[in-house]
Design a protein around this motif. Sequence first.
Motif, PDB file in Angstrom:
ATOM      1  N   PHE A   1     -19.904 106.721 142.005  1.00 20.72           N
ATOM      2  CA  PHE A   1     -19.551 105.437 141.420  1.00 20.72           C
ATOM      3  C   PHE A   1     -18.069 105.382 141.083  1.00 20.72           C
ATOM      4  O   PHE A   1     -17.453 106.395 140.767  1.00 20.72           O
ATOM      5  CB  PHE A   1     -20.359 105.185 140.139  1.00 20.72           C
ATOM      6  N   THR A   2     -17.531 104.180 141.146  1.00 18.81           N
ATOM      7  CA  THR A   2     -16.157 103.915 140.732  1.00 18.81           C
ATOM      8  C   THR A   2     -16.214 102.995 139.518  1.00 18.81           C
ATOM      9  O   THR A   2     -16.894 101.968 139.543  1.00 18.81           O
ATOM     10  CB  THR A   2     -15.373 103.231 141.871  1.00 18.81           C
ATOM     11  N   ARG A   3     -15.469 103.367 138.489  1.00 20.48           N
ATOM     12  CA  ARG A   3     -15.453 102.541 137.277  1.00 20.48           C
ATOM     13  C   ARG A   3     -14.522 101.351 137.482  1.00 20.48           C
ATOM     14  O   ARG A   3     -13.400 101.490 137.948  1.00 20.48           O
ATOM     15  CB  ARG A   3     -15.006 103.359 136.082  1.00 20.48           C
ATOM     16  N   GLN A   4     -14.998 100.175 137.137  1.00 20.77           N
ATOM     17  CA  GLN A   4     -14.227  98.943 137.259  1.00 20.77           C
ATOM     18  C   GLN A   4     -13.478  98.670 135.950  1.00 20.77           C
ATOM     19  O   GLN A   4     -13.748  99.297 134.924  1.00 20.77           O
ATOM     20  CB  GLN A   4     -15.161  97.770 137.586  1.00 20.77           C
ATOM     21  N   ASP A   5     -12.559  97.727 135.991  1.00 18.32           N
ATOM     22  CA  ASP A   5     -11.776  97.379 134.800  1.00 18.32           C
ATOM     23  C   ASP A   5     -12.640  96.844 133.670  1.00 18.32           C
ATOM     24  O   ASP A   5     -12.311  97.009 132.500  1.00 18.32           O
ATOM     25  CB  ASP A   5     -10.701  96.345 135.160  1.00 18.32           C
ATOM     26  N   ASP A   6     -13.757  96.187 134.014  1.00 17.92           N
ATOM     27  CA  ASP A   6     -14.626  95.625 132.979  1.00 17.92           C
ATOM     28  C   ASP A   6     -15.610  96.648 132.411  1.00 17.92           C
ATOM     29  O   ASP A   6     -16.477  96.307 131.617  1.00 17.92           O
ATOM     30  CB  ASP A   6     -15.375  94.412 133.515  1.00 17.92           C
ATOM     31  N   GLY A   7     -15.503  97.922 132.837  1.00 20.73           N
ATOM     32  CA  GLY A   7     -16.350  98.975 132.304  1.00 20.73           C
ATOM     33  C   GLY A   7     -17.609  99.250 133.109  1.00 20.73           C
ATOM     34  O   GLY A   7     -18.311 100.214 132.863  1.00 20.73           O
ATOM     35  N   ARG A   8     -17.906  98.393 134.078  1.00 20.69           N
ATOM     36  CA  ARG A   8     -19.086  98.619 134.917  1.00 20.69           C
ATOM     37  C   ARG A   8     -18.777  99.689 135.955  1.00 20.69           C
ATOM     38  O   ARG A   8     -17.628  99.910 136.322  1.00 20.69           O
ATOM     39  CB  ARG A   8     -19.504  97.335 135.627  1.00 20.69           C
ATOM     40  N   PHE A   9     -19.824 100.327 136.439  1.00 17.46           N
ATOM     41  CA  PHE A   9     -19.707 101.291 137.529  1.00 17.46           C
ATOM     42  C   PHE A   9     -20.326 100.677 138.778  1.00 17.46           C
ATOM     43  O   PHE A   9     -21.423 100.130 138.722  1.00 17.46           O
ATOM     44  CB  PHE A   9     -20.444 102.592 137.184  1.00 17.46           C
ATOM     45  N   VAL A  10     -19.622 100.794 139.915  1.00 14.99           N
ATOM     46  CA  VAL A  10     -20.119 100.244 141.177  1.00 14.99           C
ATOM     47  C   VAL A  10     -20.207 101.393 142.178  1.00 14.99           C
ATOM     48  O   VAL A  10     -19.268 102.173 142.330  1.00 14.99           O
ATOM     49  CB  VAL A  10     -19.195  99.127 141.709  1.00 14.99           C
ATOM     50  N   ALA A  11     -21.335 101.477 142.868  1.00 13.83           N
ATOM     51  CA  ALA A  11     -21.557 102.546 143.852  1.00 13.83           C
ATOM     52  C   ALA A  11     -20.593 102.389 145.022  1.00 13.83           C
ATOM     53  O   ALA A  11     -20.196 101.287 145.386  1.00 13.83           O
ATOM     54  CB  ALA A  11     -22.985 102.513 144.354  1.00 13.83           C
TER      55      ALA A  11
END
Length: 147
Positions: free
Chosen positions: A108-118
Amino acid sequence: MREFTGKHMAGVMVAGFGIVVAVNFYMASLATNGFGGVVVENSYVASQKYNGWLAEAERQEATGWQLDASRTADGLVVVETQNAPETATLTAIARHPLGHKTTRTLAFTRQDDGRFVADQPLDAGRWTLRMTLSDGDRKRVVEAPLP
């Protein structure tokens, strides 16, 4: 009207039992191909580790971290976290509940809004995710279905 003979009765019996046997074989094949039946390899050893597993679960609950997974239209898994530190990292193992598809490891990569996206999409279908959120020596492991 024709006479009902012994040959007719034999035909009815063979056809009736043939249907019952065919359905039984079909249901048995569905049962054996659906679930391997192994939850733990050795139940005695698992019972000896049970209290340790409970203590580890309490340590993970004490972090207060919450994870909620969903899937986008293009198949990417998105995990929203609550109360997790900004330095935390997330990995996951995706497996099909009945073992029909290959187990996949997701990064996963962490996004600026704090979510993680695969980093890669998951095939359509039902999956079970075992997500591990780590920050140093603290971690939170959550297993959840992903429809």
